[in-house]
Design a protein around this motif. Structure first.
Motif, PDB file in Angstrom:
ATOM      1  N   ILE A   1       0.853  -1.192   0.000  1.00  0.00           N
ATOM      2  CA  ILE A   1       0.000   0.000   0.000  1.00  0.00           C
ATOM      3  C   ILE A   1       0.889   1.242   0.000  1.00  0.00           C
ATOM      4  O   ILE A   1       1.938   1.268   0.643  1.00  0.00           O
ATOM      5  N   ASP A   2       0.490   2.259  -0.742  1.00  0.00           N
ATOM      6  CA  ASP A   2       1.296   3.470  -0.889  1.00  0.00           C
ATOM      7  C   ASP A   2       0.448   4.698  -0.560  1.00  0.00           C
ATOM      8  O   ASP A   2      -0.052   5.379  -1.462  1.00  0.00           O
ATOM      9  N   PRO A   3       0.263   4.987   0.723  1.00  0.00           N
ATOM     10  CA  PRO A   3      -0.558   6.150   1.078  1.00  0.00           C
ATOM     11  C   PRO A   3       0.111   7.485   0.773  1.00  0.00           C
ATOM     12  O   PRO A   3      -0.588   8.489   0.591  1.00  0.00           O
ATOM     13  N   LEU A   4       1.458   7.526   0.709  1.00  0.00           N
ATOM     14  CA  LEU A   4       2.135   8.802   0.478  1.00  0.00           C
ATOM     15  C   LEU A   4       1.804   9.367  -0.901  1.00  0.00           C
ATOM     16  O   LEU A   4       1.517  10.562  -1.039  1.00  0.00           O
ATOM     17  N   THR A   5       1.848   8.532  -1.922  1.00  0.00           N
ATOM     18  CA  THR A   5       1.527   9.018  -3.257  1.00  0.00           C
ATOM     19  C   THR A   5       0.098   9.539  -3.315  1.00  0.00           C
ATOM     20  O   THR A   5      -0.183  10.587  -3.906  1.00  0.00           O
ATOM     21  N   ALA A   6      -0.832   8.808  -2.681  1.00  0.00           N
ATOM     22  CA  ALA A   6      -2.228   9.257  -2.656  1.00  0.00           C
ATOM     23  C   ALA A   6      -2.360  10.601  -1.947  1.00  0.00           C
ATOM     24  O   ALA A   6      -3.114  11.485  -2.386  1.00  0.00           O
ATOM     25  N   LEU A   7      -1.609  10.776  -0.852  1.00  0.00           N
ATOM     26  CA  LEU A   7      -1.683  12.036  -0.112  1.00  0.00           C
ATOM     27  C   LEU A   7      -1.066  13.179  -0.908  1.00  0.00           C
ATOM     28  O   LEU A   7      -1.594  14.299  -0.915  1.00  0.00           O
ATOM     29  N   GLU A   8       0.044  12.931  -1.586  1.00  0.00           N
ATOM     30  CA  GLU A   8       0.657  13.969  -2.429  1.00  0.00           C
ATOM     31  C   GLU A   8      -0.318  14.477  -3.487  1.00  0.00           C
ATOM     32  O   GLU A   8      -0.447  15.687  -3.715  1.00  0.00           O
ATOM     33  N   ARG A   9      -0.997  13.557  -4.144  1.00  0.00           N
ATOM     34  CA  ARG A   9      -1.953  13.948  -5.188  1.00  0.00           C
ATOM     35  C   ARG A   9      -3.109  14.741  -4.609  1.00  0.00           C
ATOM     36  O   ARG A   9      -3.622  15.681  -5.233  1.00  0.00           O
ATOM     37  N   TRP A  10      -3.510  14.379  -3.392  1.00  0.00           N
ATOM     38  CA  TRP A  10      -4.609  15.087  -2.735  1.00  0.00           C
ATOM     39  C   TRP A  10      -4.195  16.512  -2.370  1.00  0.00           C
ATOM     40  O   TRP A  10      -4.902  17.483  -2.679  1.00  0.00           O
ATOM     41  N   VAL A  11      -3.032  16.646  -1.737  1.00  0.00           N
ATOM     42  CA  VAL A  11      -2.573  17.954  -1.281  1.00  0.00           C
ATOM     43  C   VAL A  11      -2.152  18.835  -2.454  1.00  0.00           C
ATOM     44  O   VAL A  11      -2.519  20.018  -2.523  1.00  0.00           O
ATOM     45  N   GLU A  12      -1.402  18.279  -3.384  1.00  0.00           N
ATOM     46  CA  GLU A  12      -0.762  19.098  -4.422  1.00  0.00           C
ATOM     47  C   GLU A  12      -1.602  19.252  -5.683  1.00  0.00           C
ATOM     48  O   GLU A  12      -1.448  20.236  -6.406  1.00  0.00           O
ATOM     49  N   ASP A  13      -2.490  18.278  -5.943  1.00  0.00           N
ATOM     50  CA  ASP A  13      -3.296  18.341  -7.158  1.00  0.00           C
ATOM     51  C   ASP A  13      -4.792  18.450  -6.880  1.00  0.00           C
ATOM     52  O   ASP A  13      -5.591  18.579  -7.809  1.00  0.00           O
ATOM     53  N   GLY A  14      -5.167  18.358  -5.616  1.00  0.00           N
ATOM     54  CA  GLY A  14      -6.579  18.441  -5.271  1.00  0.00           C
ATOM     55  C   GLY A  14      -7.374  17.200  -5.594  1.00  0.00           C
ATOM     56  O   GLY A  14      -8.614  17.239  -5.614  1.00  0.00           O
ATOM     57  N   ALA A  15      -6.685  16.075  -5.831  1.00  0.00           N
ATOM     58  CA  ALA A  15      -7.363  14.836  -6.198  1.00  0.00           C
ATOM     59  C   ALA A  15      -7.579  13.975  -4.956  1.00  0.00           C
ATOM     60  O   ALA A  15      -6.714  13.181  -4.571  1.00  0.00           O
TER      61      ALA A  15
END
Length: 454
Positions: A393-407
């Motif tokens: 599981i890779d929560p960091l990539t998901a969090l980066e996209r949420w914070v930086e791209d609004g996804a």
């Protein structure tokens, strides 16, 4: 430090924040991505584990991505993550472990990062699992402007409730009149097989995983075990209560976690394990749970469910991070990504679900998401069994996209691997949605799964 193996070259800064918070900061000497990443630590901590190969409570995997990174030891030295002697009659050390080590290390590490690069990091992230997850939620509570995104994995949000009350419940239920454990390591396998037989296929797929433990109606009385062993199982699968039946903690050992019991609950064949009743529970009660420490002679068998939960109340203010009011963090634009394995037999997942639902009611807004992962052990530590390990599981990539791209993530891909080769892939869905198999094609293929809310 010169580049070596798969690590880039970096500037290493190790130090102590008074009185005893050990920390380490690693700053890439080239190709800095402009961001800061900090990791929590596990158990009772006691070590600056900067070279941990893990993906949780660890920093090198973020260093490889170009982050400036930092970690700390929880505010003290210890012989291991179950050693709590440092807290004996030491309220300052308890406060450091409870919240101050993260706060002060964040302040120092960010200042060092800015001094080294001549500019502030454009984004800051925190990640932790177990105690590190408790620290993650504590950071959102007490430092709402410090991090843009926070990953809280399998968080031990209520230490007195879990490690005090619940672990004493576990220990007392499984101790006979002579002080010996009732359930043996071989019993865990018997129970595991029976649970899988009863509940595995409920999601339409026989994969050795209980996908929805709360919906599993397994009855221990159906087992061919001695009555005293059935009684232990009944207690473990039930939340702790006092003599009047009042609920003391809103979670119990989850069905579907039995494959992981030897390390945490029953002990391993040949010795070792049973860290809940033999290590974490006793040491917490001896040195950390009460304002006046009872010391080395105290045992979980001494715990009184009618009086001792109230005695631990002052320590809740130091350790607990289960306040569902995260309004200041949400208003600052912060994002909280929580995850928890459904097969966690040490930090019981029911508490995380209850907390998250309280969070939605109290704070509201789409700033926090929870992902429940079927078949996953505590923080993905154990790799045996059918569920995923921490590298699945890779929560960091998901969090980066949420914070930086609004996804905002509706799902996170989870992958089970064997000898480096993927065995299956499927989504972990944002609570309360659940992964549902389409009934067509191979169940191991993520394309045949979707997230649906009942």
């Amino acid at each position: 430090m010169a580049a070596k193996d798969d690590l880039p070259g970096y500037c290493r800064i190790a130090g102590t924040i008074r009185p005893a918070i050990g920390f380490e900061v690693r700053l890439p000497t080239s190709d800095w991505n402009g961001k800061f990443y900090m990791a929590g630590c596990g158990g009772f901590c006691g070590k600056v584990d900067a070279d941990s190969p893990n993906l949780f409570n660890a920093i090198n995997h973020a260093l490889k991505r170009g982050y400036a990174v930092a970690t700390m030891d929880g505010g003290h030295w210890g012989s291991g993550s179950t050693d709590a002697r440092w807290a004996d009659a030491n309220p300052v050390a308890e406060a450091d472990w409870g919240y101050r080590a993260v706060e002060e290390t964040t302040r120092v590490a960010k200042a060092l990062t800015t001094a080294f690069y001549g500019e502030d990091p454009r984004h800051a992230y925190f990640q932790g699992c177990s105690t590190g997850g408790r620290m993650a939620n504590m950071a959102a509570m007490r430092m709402p402007d410090a991090f843009d995104g926070i990953i809280s994995g399998a968080p031990a949000l209520d230490y007195p409730g879990l490690v005090g009350t619940s672990f004493a419940w576990i220990a007392q239920a499984n101790t006979d009149r002579d002080g010996n454990p009732i359930l043996q390591p071989e019993d865990a396998r018997i129970v595991a097989d029976a649970v899988i037989a009863a509940c595995d296929a409920a999601d339409g797929v026989e994969d050795g995983i209980v996908s929805d433990p709360p919906a599993c109606r397994f009855d221990p009385a159906t087992l061919d075990l001695a009555p005293e062993k059935i009684a232990v199982l009944d207690a473990w699968y039930s939340e702790p209560v006092d003599s009047a039946g009042t609920l003391l903690y809103p979670a119990a050992v989850p069905v579907g976690s039995e494959a992981f019991w030897p390390l945490w609950l029953t002990g391993m064949p040949g010795g070792g394990g049973a860290l809940v009743p033999r290590a974490f529970g006793p040491n917490f009660l001896r040195y950390m749970a009460f304002p006046d420490d009872p010391g080395a002679d105290y045992s979980p068998q001494n715990f009184d469910f009618d009086t001792d939960p109230a005695r631990m109340a002052p320590q809740e203010d130091i350790y607990n991070s289960d306040d569902p009011d995260l309004g200041a963090f949400a208003e600052s634009g912060g994002k909280l990504l929580m995850y928890h394995g459904w097969a966690d037999a040490i930090v019981f997942p029911g508490k995380t679900v209850a907390y998250f639902e309280d969070l939605q009611q109290t704070t509201g807004g789409d700033f926090a998401r929870l992902f429940m992962v079927p078949g996953m052990d505590h923080c993905g530590i154990q790799t045996t069994g059918p569920g995923i390990a921490q590298d699945g599981i890779d929560p960091l990539t998901a969090l980066e996209r949420w914070v930086e791209d609004g996804a905002a993530p509706d799902s996170i891909e989870t992958t089970k691997t064997a000898e480096g080769t993927p065995v299956w892939t499927r989504p972990a869905c944002a609570w309360p949605a659940k992964a549902v198999f389409s009934g067509e094609g191979e169940w191991q293929d993520a394309a045949n799964w979707s997230c649906k809310t009942e």
